[in-house]
Design an enzyme around this catalytic site. Structure first.
Site, mmCIF file in Angstrom:
data_model
loop_
_atom_site.group_PDB
_atom_site.id
_atom_site.type_symbol
_atom_site.label_atom_id
_atom_site.label_comp_id
_atom_site.label_asym_id
_atom_site.label_seq_id
_atom_site.Cartn_x
_atom_site.Cartn_y
_atom_site.Cartn_z
ATOM 1 N N GLU A 139 -10.832 31.615 0.399
ATOM 2 C CA GLU A 139 -10.667 32.880 1.149
ATOM 3 C C GLU A 139 -9.275 32.978 1.782
ATOM 4 O O GLU A 139 -8.850 34.061 2.196
ATOM 5 C CB GLU A 139 -11.741 33.016 2.237
ATOM 6 C CG GLU A 139 -13.187 32.907 1.756
ATOM 7 C CD GLU A 139 -13.599 33.966 0.741
ATOM 8 O OE1 GLU A 139 -12.804 34.887 0.454
ATOM 9 O OE2 GLU A 139 -14.731 33.854 0.220
ATOM 10 N N CYS A 159 -4.815 18.890 7.176
ATOM 11 C CA CYS A 159 -4.855 20.342 7.415
ATOM 12 C C CYS A 159 -4.970 21.135 6.115
ATOM 13 O O CYS A 159 -4.771 22.338 6.101
ATOM 14 C CB CYS A 159 -3.618 20.788 8.182
ATOM 15 S SG CYS A 159 -3.536 20.163 9.864
ATOM 16 N N TYR A 185 0.795 -1.226 0.000
ATOM 17 C CA TYR A 185 0.000 0.000 0.000
ATOM 18 C C TYR A 185 0.831 1.282 0.000
ATOM 19 O O TYR A 185 1.735 1.447 0.818
ATOM 20 C CB TYR A 185 -0.904 0.029 1.236
ATOM 21 C CG TYR A 185 -2.023 1.039 1.105
ATOM 22 C CD1 TYR A 185 -3.211 0.694 0.471
ATOM 23 C CD2 TYR A 185 -1.888 2.343 1.549
ATOM 24 C CE1 TYR A 185 -4.226 1.611 0.303
ATOM 25 C CE2 TYR A 185 -2.902 3.270 1.387
ATOM 26 C CZ TYR A 185 -4.068 2.899 0.759
ATOM 27 O OH TYR A 185 -5.075 3.801 0.586
ATOM 28 N N SER A 187 -8.450 6.433 1.779
ATOM 29 C CA SER A 187 -8.506 6.021 0.367
ATOM 30 C C SER A 187 -7.861 7.102 -0.504
ATOM 31 O O SER A 187 -7.820 8.275 -0.132
ATOM 32 C CB SER A 187 -9.949 5.760 -0.055
ATOM 33 O OG SER A 187 -10.766 6.872 0.223
#
Length: 605
Positions: A516, A273, A220, A387
């Site tokens: 913004e 974030c 993975y 995912s």
């Protein structure tokens, strides 16, 4: 089986004796049925994808919805990076430092050699040459991954400059990082394969001193695509320390003013974030535009003119799918819509399209990431939270023309940011380079998923590099300070600290974020041009609401004031947390950072 009887070993398309000897050594150890040198061609990609469909690893998606794209569903035990099984094996334990798992290199080589013995039986050993960053760079960083996973080969073609061109660049004696990967699932004659082979025993091991990566047991993402975090951050950070540059977990953004002046910004945020969202920003202020150079990794070194230049060493995006949609990140959606994508662990719609949480639409039936029927009543997520989509960077509609420049792009500003409900203002400018290093070194972000520990607790994530450092964190901080000391101070990027996630007493976000955020970046570039005001506070220079361009923004002015507020009592509560973190860093913490801490304490009174 000896090397003489392994097909493909004697017809290698290279005269590089070091590479040939290594491939032969690995083949004799792992015992594959054949050896294939990947050439990176379209024909090879299509052939391997067809093989993966036949094996049940890939499902071809509806070409009208997702052109030339595939869905892979992994084994439920193999869904993410495994920090607990990730090791930095330096000769001395102190050189790995307190943030890394360490084992003696000789001991680790012994354990893993036993695991690799016969691990590729019944499979093909692929030799995957690749280049991190532009092939025509002055000092191209090359690697070769040996893998027994076709999924890895096709993903490496998207994520790196892979194949014949990289092999040619290597020549007959060029240096390369050795990256060895096996899923650890040998097949006996007649044994039926599974769609996602892997092994319960997993190791992702780095030997920084010899520039090697050994990975076993996982197919993975970052555990298996060894150019990703393993090379581009863990090994590259050690190379950068030795060679005087920086390998960082940062996006690179080009911001263009109404006067057509370009500013390149590098930004480090921990996961969840909004790094990819900022990298593909669509500014909401009149006349400003943004373009993308990279969304995850920045390699930075000084140019001949004394400025810091950054390169994105990657060739594709390996993005988290959930939460990506036409309003949060339209450019990512357009990049994916262009096709040529491998999705992993998202859900599949009845008409052969993909879906994940946060995507528009209200499906009544899906096949979930575990391959089961899903309805809104199922009570669990249809797509795995980690995912991914793996998509060529060249398809990004906002890609900056400089993204592939071998010189890189000159950086005007470096942003550090985390997810903080309180304490940290919307934006703060560091007083100077060393203060900026202190801000990055003490970066904290609240945990977002219960699995990672208590939600809301602040985890220190220095420069967003905590899981990716290839050496001692104290030496890393010292290296950052030295990079500034050895430079012309007037040419160094300004450093800023941002927090889009501050909340009001009622728990709502005080700042709208997304596009913004261009208003906040505008203030930063105006500070670089000495055109904007800010007020000096104990933590750095912070704008007032009047210093920001808020024209046309529908936000309560009191919320903006609160988002920008510096509250000394909250910062005094932060001091013991920083102190505790610095104690954990230990004896290698640079004096300069202790000085910055003492100065902050004094300013807070």
């Amino acid at each position: 089986m000896t090397s003489a009887t392994i097909p493909g070993l004697d017809t290698a398309p290279t005269k590089h004796q070091g590479l040939l000897a290594w491939v032969q050594e690995v083949a004799e150890l792992t015992q594959p049925d054949r050896v294939v040198f990947a050439d990176g061609s379209d024909e090879e990609y299509e052939r391997l994808c067809a093989h993966l469909v036949e094996a049940g690893t890939f499902q071809k998606l509806n070409p009208e919805k997702q052109p030339n794209s595939y869905l892979a569903l992994s084994d439920p035990s193999d869904v993410a990076r495994v920090e607990s099984r990730t090791f930095i094996c330096t000769e001395r334990e102190i050189d790995a430092g307190p943030t890394n798992n360490w084992m003696d290199p000789a001991e680790m080589r012994g354990i893993m050699t036993d695991l690799y013995r016969g691990s590729m039986r019944g499979r093909t050993l692929y030799v995957v040459p690749f280049c991190m960053g532009p092939l025509d760079a002055e000092d191209p960083k090359l690697g070769v991954e040996i893998t027994d996973s076709e999924y890895v080969v096709v993903s490496m073609r998207t994520m790196t400059r892979m194949g014949r061109a990289a092999l040619d660049k290597l020549g007959d004696d060029g240096f390369f990082v050795k990256a060895l990967h096996s899923i650890g699932a040998p097949l006996e004659p007649g044994q039926k394969d599974v769609p996602w082979p892997c092994n319960d025993t997993k190791y992702i091991t780095h030997f920084p001193e010899t520039r090697e990566i050994w990975s076993f047991g996982s197919g993975y993402g970052g555990n298996a695509l060894l150019g990703k975090k393993c090379y581009s951050l863990r090994i590259a950070s050690a190379m950068a320390h030795d060679e005087g540059w920086l390998a960082e977990h940062m996006l690179i953004l080009k911001l263009i003013s109404p006067e057509n002046k370009a500013y390149f910004i590098a930004a480090a945020f921990p996961s969840a974030c909004g790094k990819t969202n900022l990298a593909m920003l669509q500014p909401t202020i009149e006349g400003w535009r943004a373009e993308t150079v990279g969304d995850d990794i920045a390699w930075m070194r000084f140019g001949k003119d004394g400025r810091l230049y950054a390169t994105n060493p990657e060739f594709g995006f390996f993005g988290v799918a959930p939460g990506t949609n036409w309003s949060s990140n339209p450019n990512a959606m357009k990049t994916i819509a262009a096709g040529n994508t491998v999705f992993t662990n998202v859900a599949k719609t009845d008409d052969g399209d993909v879906w994940w949480e946060g995507l528009e639409g209200d499906p009544q039936h899906l096949i979930d990431w575990k391959g089961n029927d899903w309805t809104p009543e199922s009570g669990e997520k249809a797509a795995h939270p980690n995912s991914r989509y793996c998509t060529p960077i060249s398809q990004c509609p906002t890609l900056a023309p400089e993204w592939d420049d071998p010189q890189g792009v000159p950086i005007s500003a470096i942003l550090f940011g985390g997810r903080r409900k309180t304490t940290v203002p919307l934006i703060t400018e560091a007083r100077d380079w060393q203060h900026g290093v202190f801000i990055g070194a003490t970066l904290g972000s609240e945990q977002t998923a219960a699995a990672e520990g208590k939600v809301g607790t602040v985890r220190r994530d220095p420069m967003a590099m905590l899981p990716f450092l290839g050496y001692n964190v104290g030496d890393y901080f010292a290296h950052w300070i030295n990079v500034g000391k050895n430079a012309d101070e007037s040419k160094l990027p300004k450093v800023f600290f941002v927090n889009w996630f501050r909340r009001g007493d009622d728990g709502r976000f005080l700042w709208p974020g997304f596009g913004e955020n261009s208003r906040v970046l505008k203030w930063a570039v105006e500070r670089i041009e000495h055109k904007a005001d800010g007020k000096s506070t104990p933590i750095g220079i912070v704008p007032t609401a009047a210093d920001l361009d808020l024209e046309g923004l529908d936000v309560d002015p009191a919320d903006v004031d609160e988002a920008l507020a510096v509250k000394p009592e909250e910062w005094r509560a932060e001091l013991p947390l920083i102190e505790e973190w610095f104690e954990f860093v230990g004896e290698k913490l640079p004096t300069g950072l202790k000085d910055e801490f003492d100065a902050l304490k004094e300013r807070l009174g």
